[in-house]
Write a protein that holds these residues in place. Structure first.
Motif, PDB file in Angstrom:
ATOM      1  N   ALA A 204       0.817  -1.213   0.000  1.00  0.00           N
ATOM      2  CA  ALA A 204       0.000   0.000   0.000  1.00  0.00           C
ATOM      3  C   ALA A 204       0.848   1.260   0.000  1.00  0.00           C
ATOM      4  O   ALA A 204       0.420   2.324  -0.445  1.00  0.00           O
ATOM      5  CB  ALA A 204      -0.917   0.007   1.220  1.00  0.00           C
ATOM      6  N   MET A 205       2.097   1.153   0.498  1.00  0.00           N
ATOM      7  CA  MET A 205       2.998   2.312   0.545  1.00  0.00           C
ATOM      8  C   MET A 205       3.775   2.485  -0.753  1.00  0.00           C
ATOM      9  O   MET A 205       4.631   3.346  -0.861  1.00  0.00           O
ATOM     10  CB  MET A 205       3.973   2.150   1.710  1.00  0.00           C
ATOM     11  N   GLY A 206       3.449   1.630  -1.731  1.00  0.00           N
ATOM     12  CA  GLY A 206       4.095   1.804  -3.031  1.00  0.00           C
ATOM     13  C   GLY A 206       5.020   0.683  -3.424  1.00  0.00           C
ATOM     14  O   GLY A 206       5.702   0.762  -4.444  1.00  0.00           O
ATOM     15  N   GLY A 207       5.077  -0.375  -2.611  1.00  0.00           N
ATOM     16  CA  GLY A 207       5.896  -1.515  -2.995  1.00  0.00           C
ATOM     17  C   GLY A 207       7.270  -1.466  -2.371  1.00  0.00           C
ATOM     18  O   GLY A 207       7.560  -0.635  -1.504  1.00  0.00           O
ATOM     19  N   PRO A 208       8.166  -2.353  -2.784  1.00  0.00           N
ATOM     20  CA  PRO A 208       9.510  -2.436  -2.197  1.00  0.00           C
ATOM     21  C   PRO A 208      10.317  -1.168  -2.411  1.00  0.00           C
ATOM     22  O   PRO A 208      10.178  -0.484  -3.424  1.00  0.00           O
ATOM     23  CB  PRO A 208      10.139  -3.630  -2.929  1.00  0.00           C
ATOM     24  N   ALA A 209      11.161  -0.864  -1.403  1.00  0.00           N
ATOM     25  CA  ALA A 209      11.984   0.356  -1.484  1.00  0.00           C
ATOM     26  C   ALA A 209      13.012   0.263  -2.597  1.00  0.00           C
ATOM     27  O   ALA A 209      13.349   1.260  -3.243  1.00  0.00           O
ATOM     28  CB  ALA A 209      12.674   0.577  -0.140  1.00  0.00           C
ATOM     29  N   GLU A 210      13.530  -0.931  -2.853  1.00  0.00           N
ATOM     30  CA  GLU A 210      14.529  -1.136  -3.901  1.00  0.00           C
ATOM     31  C   GLU A 210      13.840  -1.735  -5.125  1.00  0.00           C
ATOM     32  O   GLU A 210      13.243  -2.806  -5.044  1.00  0.00           O
ATOM     33  CB  GLU A 210      15.632  -2.082  -3.406  1.00  0.00           C
ATOM     34  N   PRO A 211      13.870  -1.063  -6.279  1.00  0.00           N
ATOM     35  CA  PRO A 211      13.227  -1.611  -7.479  1.00  0.00           C
ATOM     36  C   PRO A 211      13.794  -2.985  -7.822  1.00  0.00           C
ATOM     37  O   PRO A 211      14.994  -3.230  -7.711  1.00  0.00           O
ATOM     38  CB  PRO A 211      13.582  -0.584  -8.558  1.00  0.00           C
ATOM     39  N   VAL A 212      12.904  -3.879  -8.238  1.00  0.00           N
ATOM     40  CA  VAL A 212      13.315  -5.238  -8.599  1.00  0.00           C
ATOM     41  C   VAL A 212      13.723  -5.252 -10.064  1.00  0.00           C
ATOM     42  O   VAL A 212      12.923  -4.888 -10.931  1.00  0.00           O
ATOM     43  CB  VAL A 212      12.177  -6.237  -8.348  1.00  0.00           C
ATOM     44  N   GLU A 256      22.006  -5.756  -0.484  1.00  0.00           N
ATOM     45  CA  GLU A 256      21.330  -6.010   0.791  1.00  0.00           C
ATOM     46  C   GLU A 256      19.941  -5.390   0.799  1.00  0.00           C
ATOM     47  O   GLU A 256      18.966  -5.988   1.296  1.00  0.00           O
ATOM     48  CB  GLU A 256      22.168  -5.455   1.940  1.00  0.00           C
ATOM     49  N   ARG A 257      19.821  -4.171   0.227  1.00  0.00           N
ATOM     50  CA  ARG A 257      18.500  -3.526   0.154  1.00  0.00           C
ATOM     51  C   ARG A 257      17.558  -4.345  -0.727  1.00  0.00           C
ATOM     52  O   ARG A 257      16.376  -4.522  -0.398  1.00  0.00           O
ATOM     53  CB  ARG A 257      18.637  -2.103  -0.405  1.00  0.00           C
ATOM     54  N   LEU A 258      18.076  -4.847  -1.853  1.00  0.00           N
ATOM     55  CA  LEU A 258      17.250  -5.647  -2.751  1.00  0.00           C
ATOM     56  C   LEU A 258      16.826  -6.942  -2.062  1.00  0.00           C
ATOM     57  O   LEU A 258      15.664  -7.365  -2.169  1.00  0.00           O
ATOM     58  CB  LEU A 258      18.006  -5.948  -4.045  1.00  0.00           C
ATOM     59  N   ALA A 259      17.750  -7.550  -1.324  1.00  0.00           N
ATOM     60  CA  ALA A 259      17.423  -8.782  -0.608  1.00  0.00           C
ATOM     61  C   ALA A 259      16.322  -8.532   0.426  1.00  0.00           C
ATOM     62  O   ALA A 259      15.387  -9.335   0.570  1.00  0.00           O
ATOM     63  CB  ALA A 259      18.669  -9.348   0.071  1.00  0.00           C
ATOM     64  N   ASP A 260      16.426  -7.407   1.135  1.00  0.00           N
ATOM     65  CA  ASP A 260      15.406  -7.072   2.134  1.00  0.00           C
ATOM     66  C   ASP A 260      14.044  -6.848   1.479  1.00  0.00           C
ATOM     67  O   ASP A 260      13.005  -7.276   2.003  1.00  0.00           O
ATOM     68  CB  ASP A 260      15.813  -5.814   2.914  1.00  0.00           C
ATOM     69  N   SER A 261      14.049  -6.145   0.333  1.00  0.00           N
ATOM     70  CA  SER A 261      12.788  -5.896  -0.370  1.00  0.00           C
ATOM     71  C   SER A 261      12.136  -7.194  -0.826  1.00  0.00           C
ATOM     72  O   SER A 261      10.927  -7.404  -0.678  1.00  0.00           O
ATOM     73  CB  SER A 261      13.038  -4.989  -1.583  1.00  0.00           C
ATOM     74  N   LEU A 262      12.953  -8.084  -1.388  1.00  0.00           N
ATOM     75  CA  LEU A 262      12.421  -9.366  -1.846  1.00  0.00           C
ATOM     76  C   LEU A 262      11.908 -10.204  -0.678  1.00  0.00           C
ATOM     77  O   LEU A 262      10.877 -10.868  -0.783  1.00  0.00           O
ATOM     78  CB  LEU A 262      13.498 -10.142  -2.611  1.00  0.00           C
ATOM     79  N   ALA A 263      12.623 -10.162   0.449  1.00  0.00           N
ATOM     80  CA  ALA A 263      12.237 -10.961   1.612  1.00  0.00           C
ATOM     81  C   ALA A 263      10.872 -10.546   2.151  1.00  0.00           C
ATOM     82  O   ALA A 263      10.117 -11.381   2.669  1.00  0.00           O
ATOM     83  CB  ALA A 263      13.293 -10.844   2.701  1.00  0.00           C
ATOM     84  N   THR A 264      10.556  -9.255   2.016  1.00  0.00           N
ATOM     85  CA  THR A 264       9.262  -8.770   2.489  1.00  0.00           C
ATOM     86  C   THR A 264       8.115  -9.479   1.784  1.00  0.00           C
ATOM     87  O   THR A 264       7.068  -9.744   2.372  1.00  0.00           O
ATOM     88  CB  THR A 264       9.145  -7.253   2.279  1.00  0.00           C
ATOM     89  N   PHE A 265       8.292  -9.788   0.506  1.00  0.00           N
ATOM     90  CA  PHE A 265       7.217 -10.384  -0.301  1.00  0.00           C
ATOM     91  C   PHE A 265       7.455 -11.864  -0.593  1.00  0.00           C
ATOM     92  O   PHE A 265       6.850 -12.416  -1.515  1.00  0.00           O
ATOM     93  CB  PHE A 265       7.054  -9.602  -1.604  1.00  0.00           C
ATOM     94  N   THR A 266       8.319 -12.490   0.179  1.00  0.00           N
ATOM     95  CA  THR A 266       8.611 -13.910  -0.046  1.00  0.00           C
ATOM     96  C   THR A 266       8.258 -14.691   1.211  1.00  0.00           C
ATOM     97  O   THR A 266       8.909 -14.544   2.242  1.00  0.00           O
ATOM     98  CB  THR A 266      10.103 -14.105  -0.386  1.00  0.00           C
ATOM     99  N   GLU A 298      19.305 -15.372  -0.824  1.00  0.00           N
ATOM    100  CA  GLU A 298      20.524 -15.922  -0.242  1.00  0.00           C
ATOM    101  C   GLU A 298      21.736 -15.567  -1.094  1.00  0.00           C
ATOM    102  O   GLU A 298      22.812 -15.255  -0.576  1.00  0.00           O
ATOM    103  CB  GLU A 298      20.394 -17.442  -0.095  1.00  0.00           C
ATOM    104  N   ALA A 299      21.567 -15.597  -2.426  1.00  0.00           N
ATOM    105  CA  ALA A 299      22.672 -15.259  -3.324  1.00  0.00           C
ATOM    106  C   ALA A 299      23.072 -13.789  -3.171  1.00  0.00           C
ATOM    107  O   ALA A 299      24.256 -13.438  -3.186  1.00  0.00           O
ATOM    108  CB  ALA A 299      22.292 -15.565  -4.762  1.00  0.00           C
TER     109      ALA A 299
END
Length: 302
Positions: A204-212, A256-266, A298-299
């Motif tokens: 709702a806040m616009g999605g992950p902070a780091e673009p995928v 690390e930011r991308l990993a955190d963003s992905l983890a939120t939706f995984t 993890e990668a």
């Protein structure tokens, strides 16, 4: 039976003529669905040929399963026979659905090692009405998306999460009974509810902070094959595949930011929710995506 249209019958004669027990004829007479035509000088109930025909109708309706109040409605002309039949068909359909669901529950129990408590829970949940099943899901989704505007990014997922079928199939398979039981247990899991809420708020806040930088379908296809092949995320082959996916320069902080963003939706539990809805709705099965994204996360952190 005599051909005399004016002949009157005692309860005993009426019972012998119709084959209905005397006590049943007397009970129906007491209940008003088979009133006597007249009474003898000694006070005994007497019935004419019209009462004989009425008795046959009452017996037929009772054998079809109609209760006496409903029989009385038909005889009094307050309900037509077709209306009563249609109502009774609906009631029988509901009873048949319950029986089929019970059969599916017992079939599931017969084919697996089920404890008494699990069987009780399965039976209890499988017998819930469509409205009661939907209310469980609605309450969960309403709590998960509380305070999030309908038009907010990602809020539309709430409608999809409510898509429980209005009824279990007429003949639910053991897999569908299992799926409903597991789904009902899942929505009470605090970790699952917390993760779903986290996804809803972040979306709702616009999605992950780091673009995928890659398409989910690409991850499922390419990384899924690497997972099946046993390629480790921190191996040289894993590093090469990750570089192909990123297609650009990502320093350690960006990774690390991308990993955190992905983890939120995984989340395996959230993905399991969709799998269970698919079983109940008879949707085509989909290839799980979470294992591939867990590999990517993890990668990135390796």
């Amino acid at each position: 039976m005599s051909d005399d249209p004016n002949r009157l019958f005692t309860i005993g004669e009426l019972a012998r003529t119709s084959g209905v027990p005397v006590r049943t004829v007397r009970f129906w007479s007491d209940e008003g669905v088979l009133p006597p035509t007249t009474r003898s000088a000694g006070g005994y109930r007497l019935y004419d040929s019209a009462a004989v025909a009425r008795l046959e109708l009452v017996r037929t309706l009772r054998e079809l399963g109609l209760d006496l109040p409903m029989v009385r409605e038909v005889l009094a002309g307050r309900s037509t026979l077709s209306e009563v039949a249609a109502s009774h068909v609906r009631a029988l359909d509901a009873e048949i659905r319950v029986l089929r669901t019970r059969r599916a529950v017992l079939s599931t129990v017969a084919h697996r090692d089920t404890t008494t408590e699990e069987m009780r829970l399965m039976h209890q949940l499988a017998r819930l009405s469509a409205a009661e099943r939907q209310r469980l899901i609605d309450d969960f989704v309403s709590e998960t998306f509380a305070g999030i505007e309908d038009g907010a990014p990602g809020a539309g997922i709430a409608a999809s999460m409510r898509s429980l079928p209005t009824t279990l199939p007429d003949e639910p398979t053991p897999a569908q009974v299992d799926a409903w039981v597991e789904l009902a247990e899942l929505i009470t899991d605090e970790d699952f509810r917390m993760r779903t809420r986290q996804m809803a708020v972040t979306g709702a806040m616009g999605g992950p902070a780091e673009p995928v930088p890659f398409e989910p379908a690409t991850v499922v296809e390419k990384v899924g094959a690497a997972v099946e092949a046993g390629i480790a995320p921190d191996s040289p082959e894993g590093a090469a595949l990750l570089a192909e996916l990123l297609d650009g320069d990502y320093d350690a902080e960006a990774r690390e930011r991308l990993a955190d963003s992905l983890a939120t939706f995984t989340s395996r539990k959230v993905e399991r929710y969709w799998e269970l809805l698919g079983v109940l709705n008879e949707w085509p099965p989909f290839k799980p995506a979470v294992p591939a994204f867990e590999w990517v996360i993890e990668a990135l952190r390796a």
